[in-house]
Design an enzyme around this catalytic site. Sequence first.
Site, PDB file in Angstrom:
ATOM      1  N   ASP A 260       0.597  -1.351  -0.016  1.00 41.37           N
ATOM      2  CA  ASP A 260      -0.201   0.223   0.036  1.00 41.37           C
ATOM      3  C   ASP A 260       0.682   1.271  -0.435  1.00 41.37           C
ATOM      4  O   ASP A 260       1.559   1.361   0.224  1.00 41.37           O
ATOM      5  CB  ASP A 260      -1.078  -0.331   1.067  1.00 41.37           C
ATOM      6  CG  ASP A 260      -2.846   0.386   0.484  1.00 41.37           C
ATOM      7  OD1 ASP A 260      -2.289   1.905   0.386  1.00 41.37           O
ATOM      8  OD2 ASP A 260      -3.540  -0.358   1.042  1.00 41.37           O
ATOM      9  N   ASP A 281       2.303   1.845  -5.374  1.00 40.80           N
ATOM     10  CA  ASP A 281       1.946   2.308  -6.038  1.00 40.80           C
ATOM     11  C   ASP A 281       0.940   1.565  -6.831  1.00 40.80           C
ATOM     12  O   ASP A 281       1.932   0.581  -7.818  1.00 40.80           O
ATOM     13  CB  ASP A 281       2.235   3.750  -6.592  1.00 40.80           C
ATOM     14  CG  ASP A 281       1.577   4.415  -7.441  1.00 40.80           C
ATOM     15  OD1 ASP A 281      -0.013   4.086  -7.651  1.00 40.80           O
ATOM     16  OD2 ASP A 281       1.226   5.479  -7.747  1.00 40.80           O
ATOM     17  N   ARG A 297      -8.559  -6.547  -2.762  1.00 42.59           N
ATOM     18  CA  ARG A 297      -9.907  -7.090  -1.912  1.00 42.59           C
ATOM     19  C   ARG A 297     -10.451  -5.412  -2.286  1.00 42.59           C
ATOM     20  O   ARG A 297     -10.468  -4.922  -2.123  1.00 42.59           O
ATOM     21  CB  ARG A 297      -9.544  -7.676  -0.980  1.00 42.59           C
ATOM     22  CG  ARG A 297     -11.038  -7.912  -0.439  1.00 42.59           C
ATOM     23  CD  ARG A 297     -10.507  -8.348   0.661  1.00 42.59           C
ATOM     24  NE  ARG A 297     -12.056  -8.584   1.583  1.00 42.59           N
ATOM     25  CZ  ARG A 297     -12.629  -8.155   1.853  1.00 42.59           C
ATOM     26  NH1 ARG A 297     -12.143  -6.819   2.559  1.00 42.59           N
ATOM     27  NH2 ARG A 297     -13.830  -8.005   3.201  1.00 42.59           N
ATOM     28  N   HIS A 301     -13.298  -2.240  -7.475  1.00 39.43           N
ATOM     29  CA  HIS A 301     -14.428  -1.313  -7.870  1.00 39.43           C
ATOM     30  C   HIS A 301     -14.481   0.352  -7.635  1.00 39.43           C
ATOM     31  O   HIS A 301     -15.413   0.713  -8.126  1.00 39.43           O
ATOM     32  CB  HIS A 301     -15.510  -1.739  -6.970  1.00 39.43           C
ATOM     33  CG  HIS A 301     -15.322  -1.592  -5.567  1.00 39.43           C
ATOM     34  ND1 HIS A 301     -16.358  -1.958  -4.572  1.00 39.43           N
ATOM     35  CD2 HIS A 301     -13.961  -1.246  -4.842  1.00 39.43           C
ATOM     36  CE1 HIS A 301     -16.011  -1.432  -2.759  1.00 39.43           C
ATOM     37  NE2 HIS A 301     -14.800  -1.474  -3.346  1.00 39.43           N
TER      38      HIS A 301
END
Length: 392
Positions: A260, A281, A297, A301
Amino acid sequence: MAGTYTPRPEIAALVENVNKAAAGYEAAAEGDVHVARRNLQLEARKLLYSLEEPNSEVWPRIFQVNVSAAVEIVSDLELWEKFEGGGEVSITEMVELTKADEIIIIRIFRQLVAANLFIESPGPSFRLTSLGKPYLHPDHRAFNNFMFFDIIPAIMAMPRTLAEHQYKAPTKETGTPYKWAHGEELWTWLGSHPDRGVIMVAGMRSHNPMDAYPWGIELAKLDLDDDDVAIVDVAGGQGHIMDGIRKENPRMKGRFIVQDLPSTFDVVPSPPDRVEFMVYDIFTPQPAKDAYIYHYRHIFHNWSDGDCTTILGQIVPLLKTQPKSKLLLVDVVLPNSNATMQQAIMDITMFPMGGMERNESQWKELLAKSGLGIKKIWRGSEPEACIECQLL
């Protein structure tokens, strides 16, 4: 985060109440029919509420804005903890604890009783229902806070901002709908307001984790050594999913890497036990080589199809040279028609960030652009699923 379902004896009692109300409606005289109908509606709703999965209901309830506001006020008053252990708390006790006006407490809890988060007893006093118990966990309260203050205002601006943009879908050039409403991208806002970033990360932990993919069974099939990279959890926050998998499979060998941005890792003292942090990134080439599983995960979206194709472009070259590697995308897979209210809410919630929930056909189209197909869809208890990808 396990849910606590309504016990079967309570459901049986609610069924009996529905039957009694139905009999009362059947026998009602002409002038009393509307009262009997309301009573039957109330008892039927209680039964339906009792059959819900408590943690999953946190999401759609946020969009009953009055209920979400009431949840937030109870958090501000630090009252949730008073209901630990299933006990009742009276209006008098709450007024004494908070120094709030009694009428404020009465009206807030009237809303929460109507939402079936609390049961009211004479006194009056209140105790939590199975749907109210998730709010004892601070992560669920953080999720309510994040959505209420950071996301819902941009959704409320949709009629205005869509009209201003001639009802065109957002692109990289136009920016996200969050930027349309507030002049700044959500991710930029969170980066410059680390206190809100902490709330967002906590809220993401509130979702039921890792039950779509059978981690224990699938990882046990791998002949892992301690130095092998078992899983790379891409954009995996502060490692709560990998931590959960480790705890459920304590003898599992291999390295678990969570990737992350630096700002995500800066707010925690260290990674979970037997989990590694790696700064990364998602729009740059994947640096972790030879992993057995690359896991995304609740990532895709958040992004448009164009951005998702760029993200996939960082991992597909590795998959082509690493036949042992799997790509897992954990997200909602909507039905092609007749989405439920919760699924529709989840989709419209992604609008401010420029993302969307996708049905199976849309997933196939998106993946095909990067030379991928769907090998299998693993489905869990949440509306989401785990898409196992394969090279075409």
